[in-house]
Design an enzyme around this catalytic site. Structure first.
Site, mmCIF file in Angstrom:
data_model
loop_
_atom_site.group_PDB
_atom_site.id
_atom_site.type_symbol
_atom_site.label_atom_id
_atom_site.label_comp_id
_atom_site.label_asym_id
_atom_site.label_seq_id
_atom_site.Cartn_x
_atom_site.Cartn_y
_atom_site.Cartn_z
ATOM 1 N N TYR A 150 -56.586 -20.718 -33.821
ATOM 2 C CA TYR A 150 -57.539 -21.798 -34.074
ATOM 3 C C TYR A 150 -58.417 -21.511 -35.291
ATOM 4 C CZ TYR A 150 -60.866 -19.316 -30.807
ATOM 5 O OH TYR A 150 -61.673 -18.434 -30.145
ATOM 6 N N GLU A 151 -59.190 -22.538 -35.659
ATOM 7 C CA GLU A 151 -60.031 -22.505 -36.864
ATOM 8 C C GLU A 151 -59.197 -22.262 -38.121
ATOM 9 O OE1 GLU A 151 -63.550 -23.705 -37.925
ATOM 10 O OE2 GLU A 151 -63.299 -23.081 -35.849
ATOM 11 N N GLY A 152 -57.968 -22.807 -38.131
ATOM 12 C CA GLY A 152 -57.042 -22.602 -39.237
ATOM 13 C C GLY A 152 -56.176 -21.401 -38.951
#
Length: 592
Positions: free
Chosen positions: A441-443
């Protein structure tokens, strides 16, 4: 599993002895008024107590119970609401928030240590205040004064929480194709409609209100990412006097059943003409959201470090107590049937790898946090611009490398336990499961690597990279002869990274596939080299104080292990990068 204890001694070492953060705070007027060495030490001491005593005991029970969804309502595990209220009452949600709205006003380098402690105690728990802090950052930087006054005090106080609603079923990395719409209303508000998925803390029972930041498109928005706006959409509408009013037109359709972080509510959120207000300018929503991305991505990197630290604390306790076989050189524990497994070379390899990655990661994350502080608080325009460039360059490394190394560390911790590491009651397998999401997550880490190589390295022609390397070379040049055992391999690693960077930039001119083919391995070469810089700086302090106790001797020994056994990984990674992209395209899609 060992009881968690905050690594306060090492945090103080990094802050005070390696980076001399108190000196920096005194040089920045905005920080000199709110923090000094004594204040920072007191904050870290208290954070260590609450995370160890009130949050860490919930980690396993929270994983066992998980969150529950019932008709749109989400319940967190037993004890979570009480622990969250205790955490909020201590002011910890707003530790980095502006004092004008009730925050503590601490620099990022302090809140980074608090984040590590919180996420070591329980990564799932830590996500709730983390998302709130991230939402506050965007509101503070881009919202109107009216919205800031109305929402920030209760969010910093932890009375209300926040979420970030970006992803849709068909749109993850490519946010330009989102379908959520925002219709303008006569009173200046908007009606937001659409479905968002993977929304951390989208619904729960920890706070009375949840303030969603939602990416959506206006009716006349340009196509792609240039047509995205950001909207503040509260779960419960707030009256003019600050009291809570009617429930907004939004709901939680379900929660995800996940590999890990079971006590974190990962929600499908449906917005059905929900009332919201624009944050920032029309069609500039990504810019407003990216205000907090550097902070959040560093925060996710710290989650990887935090799980690795928790795993190490359990692994070292187990290795000292578990007896199996005799040492290769003969019996060590003469009074026992076997020796503790810490005598065995392979166990020591795993433990030292964990220790080196954790302590190197703590120094690196603190270094990046200091750059964020300079970029935010410095009155020197040149210093601020340089720090901003450093943050842009190092953020993808911090997010991806810290989490990749975090997973390696938790796997080593599980392996130290042998068969017991595979059993739930010992806690190590949960850390492996929890840590895994940090790479996604978060890229995703692949996207972080593309950002580093494609945008920051190739996109700048190497200019962004050069400032960081120049700083390291200046350190090497100023180091004394007594530090040569560390600076010489650091210089060699830098020479390798210089040459590899030039190779990637050159190859990308003729073949754009080379960027993606090189990116992950290149990021790892960069990460190991950056950690070598951190370890050389730590070794310089430890060398000067090696007669002052075991802490400094341990630091020196770990530094020597890093340079001898871990930094050489850059050579195989470099060879992989230089193999190029051709082998990736030898198969047609049907041949896989």
């Amino acid at each position: 599993m060992a009881d968690y204890q905050a690594p306060l001694r090492d945090m103080r070492f990094v802050l005070n002895e390696v980076f001399d953060a108190p000196k920096l705070w005194q040089a920045l007027p905005a920080l000199a008024e709110v923090v000094d060495a004594e204040t920072a030490d007191a904050i870290l001491e208290e954070a260590g107590k609450i995370t160890a005593n009130s949050i860490a005991p919930l980690n396993r029970s929270g994983d066992e119970e998980g969150c529950r969804w019932d008709g749109g309502a989400v319940s967190t595990p037993a004890g979570y609401r009480e622990a969250y209220q205790l955490y909020a009452e201590g002011g910890w949600v707003g530790v980095g928030g502006d004092p004008a709205f009730g925050g503590m006003g601490m620099p990022k380098v302090i809140s980074a240590q608090v984040e590590e402690m919180m996420n070591s105690a329980s990564l799932a728990f830590g996500l709730y205040p983390m998302l709130t802090s991230g939402a506050c950052l965007s509101i503070y930087a881009h919202a109107s004064e009216e919205l800031k006054q109305k929402y920030l005090p209760n969010m910093y106080a932890g009375v209300w929480s926040g979420s970030m609603c970006l992803t849709e079923p068909h749109a993850g990395t490519d946010l330009g194709i989102i379908r959520t719409k925002a219709e303008p209303q006569a009173d200046g508000s908007y009606k937001v409609s659409g479905t968002k998925i993977f929304i951390t803390g989208g619904e729960h029972d920890l706070t009375d209100n949840i303030i969603h930041l939602v990416l959506a498109k206006l009716p006349d928005a340009p196509a792609g990412s240039r047509g995205i706006s950001l909207f503040l959409v509260p779960k419960v509408l707030v009256n003019d006097d600050g009291s809570l009013g009617e429930r907004n037109s939004l709901s939680c359709g379900s929660i995800e059943h996940k590999m890990g972080i079971q006590a974190s509510a990962t929600c499908v959120m449906n917005f059905d003409g929900a009332t919201g207000w624009m944050v920032g300018e029309p069609n500039k929503g990504l810019a407003a959201m990216f205000t907090m991305m550097n902070y959040e991505r560093l925060g996710v990197g710290i989650q990887g470090l935090a799980t690795g630290e928790r795993s190490y604390q359990s692994a070292i306790e187990y290795a000292r107590e578990r007896i199996q076989s005799r040492a290769p050189t003969g019996p060590v524990a003469q009074d026992k049937a076997a020796d503790p497994i810490i005598v065995h070379p392979d166990v020591r390899r795993m433990l030292l790898t964990m220790k080196a990655l954790n302590e190197g990661g703590r120094a690196f994350s603190s270094y990046v946090a200091l750059q964020l502080d300079i970029a935010k608080f410095s009155d020197d325009e040149a210093a601020r611009q340089r720090a901003e460039a450093q943050v842009a360059l190092l953020t993808p490394v911090a997010k991806a490398f810290l989490t990749d190394m975090g997973l390696e560390t938790t796997v080593h911790g599980q392996q130290v336990f042998g068969g017991h590491g595979f059993i739930r009651e010992w806690g190590q397998e949960q850390l492996v499961r929890d840590c895994r999401i940090t790479q996604i997550y978060e890229g995703t880490n692949g996207i972080q690597a593309l950002d580093l190589v494609g945008r920051k390295i190739v996109g700048s022609g190497g200019t962004m990279y050069q400032a960081f390397v120049d700083e390291i070379r200046a350190f090497v040049a100023s180091a004394g002869a007594d530090l040569r055992e560390f600076t010489e391999p650091l210089k060699a690693a830098l020479d390798n990274l210089d040459e590899l960077t030039a190779w990637v930039i050159d190859q990308a001119k003729a073949n754009p596939n080379e960027i993606g083919a090189a990116s992950v391995e290149y990021l790892h070469v960069f990460g190991y080299t950056a950690y070598a810089y951190m370890w050389a700086r730590m070794a310089a302090v430890a060398l000067a104080k090696q007669g002052e106790g075991d802490f400094y001797q341990s630091k020196l020994g770990t530094a020597r292990f890093y340079f001898a056994r871990m930094l050489p990984r850059i050579h195989s990674l470099t060879a992989s990068v230089k193999a190029g992209s051709e082998s990736l395209y030898l198969l047609d899609a049907a041949q896989f």
